[in-house]
Design a protein around this motif. Structure first.
Motif, PDB file in Angstrom:
ATOM      1  N   ASN A  15       0.830  -1.216   0.000  1.00 22.43           N
ATOM      2  CA  ASN A  15       0.000   0.000   0.000  1.00 22.43           C
ATOM      3  C   ASN A  15       0.858   1.257   0.000  1.00 22.43           C
ATOM      4  O   ASN A  15       2.009   1.236   0.426  1.00 22.43           O
ATOM      5  N   ASP A  61      -7.595  -2.430   4.114  1.00 18.63           N
ATOM      6  CA  ASP A  61      -6.251  -1.858   3.970  1.00 18.63           C
ATOM      7  C   ASP A  61      -6.280  -0.361   3.646  1.00 18.63           C
ATOM      8  O   ASP A  61      -5.239   0.231   3.353  1.00 18.63           O
ATOM      9  N   HIS A  62      -7.465   0.260   3.707  1.00 21.88           N
ATOM     10  CA  HIS A  62      -7.572   1.710   3.509  1.00 21.88           C
ATOM     11  C   HIS A  62      -8.182   2.413   4.718  1.00 21.88           C
ATOM     12  O   HIS A  62      -8.187   3.635   4.782  1.00 21.88           O
ATOM     13  N   ASP A 134      -8.169   2.686  -5.230  1.00 24.01           N
ATOM     14  CA  ASP A 134      -7.930   1.440  -5.962  1.00 24.01           C
ATOM     15  C   ASP A 134      -8.705   1.425  -7.284  1.00 24.01           C
ATOM     16  O   ASP A 134      -9.104   0.370  -7.777  1.00 24.01           O
ATOM     17  N   HIS A 172      -1.784   1.472  -4.325  1.00 22.48           N
ATOM     18  CA  HIS A 172      -0.861   0.324  -4.263  1.00 22.48           C
ATOM     19  C   HIS A 172       0.289   0.419  -5.251  1.00 22.48           C
ATOM     20  O   HIS A 172       0.155   1.029  -6.316  1.00 22.48           O
TER      21      HIS A 172
HETATM   22 FE    FE Z   1      -6.434  -1.600  -1.495  1.00 15.70          FE
END
Ligand code: FE
Ligand code: ZN
Length: 256
Positions: A15, A61-62, A134, A172
């Motif tokens: 990330n 993951d954000h 993303d 990413h």
């Molecule tokens: Fe992501």
């Protein structure tokens, strides 16, 4: 307007986090909150004081760092209206076309559904910089977890309309793998060939390949080039719609 400062850092597996700082107002945004510790380290390194978090979409993951950062800084958290039930702690929700001020700068919200249905991107108009989460990656685009090809193609088209000089930050570091796939369907593209050399070199040195620009993506990212006649020939889709070609490229990448 004021000239904003951008500080990009890597975190988690692959990330990127970015801090956006406005010297005039002293305000600082974390774009997404992929990892509390990594954001804290970036703040310590820059000496900036966190005042905002701008959230692109609900994926873990954000958003994982939101709660801890809110605790420490009581920062103002802005995120997608359509994902309000999936992201806890939002103070303000936004949708497509909304505009607001950050210090003296205009931020325009661009909804880019596809990867998730509610995904939003943040375009800093005067600084000509966009955060695509993303949705758009360097040489790639996000997987279609919630939307379909038609939806994502429409989102890519919106980003393609930004000025070529627009600086693009994304969620990413997937560029090398994206580029290898891009070469499989657009091998004769000289700009892509040249970019691949640069990218391989950067990765060998452990350096980021981001940010990129809209112009660079228009020239080399197959997901922004479904109208390209050579790509169409290579896919055997000369007479197909852009949307159909885009969807085919996405499917091939998923199966690559
Ligand atoms: Fe992501
Ligand atoms: Zn995601």
């Amino acid at each position: 307007m004021s000239k904003l400062q951008f500080h990009q850092f890597s975190c988690r597996e692959d990330n990127y986090g970015v801090l956006v700082y406005d010297r005039e107002s002293g305000k600082c945004i974390s774009i997404d909150a992929p990892d509390e510790g990594a954001v804290l380290a970036a703040l310590a390194e820059t000496g900036w004081q966190l005042s905002h978090i701008f959230v692109t979409h609900w994926h873990f993951d954000h958003v994982e760092g939101i709660a801890g950062l809110k605790d420490k800084f009581n920062c103002h958290i802005v995120g997608p209206k359509q994902e309000v039930g999936k992201i806890s702690g939002l103070d303000e929700t936004l949708g497509d076309g909304d505009e607001f001020k950050f210090g003296n700068d205009t931020v325009r919200v661009i909804a880019t559904p596809g990867h998730t249905l509610g995904m939003i991107n943040f375009y800093f108009v005067e600084n000509d910089t966009v955060f695509t989460g993303d949705t758009l990656f360097a040489l790639g685009c996000g997987r279609l977890f919630e939307g379909d090809g038609a939806m994502m193609w429409e989102s890519m088209r919106k980003l393609a309309e930004l000025p070529r000089e627009t600086v693009v930050y994304c969620g990413h570091e997937y560029t090398l793998a994206n580029g290898q796939f891009a070469m499989s369907i657009d091998p004769d593209n000289e700009k892509l060939q040249a970019r691949m050399k640069l990218i391989a070199d950067l990765r060998k040195k452990g350096k980021p390949t981001l940010p990129t620009t809209i112009g660079e993506e228009l020239d080399t990212n197959p997901f922004m080039r479904p109208d390209d006649s050579t790509i169409r020939e290579n896919l055997g889709m000369v007479g197909a719609s852009d949307e159909a070609v885009f969807t085919e490229i996405r499917t091939r990448k998923d199966n690559a």
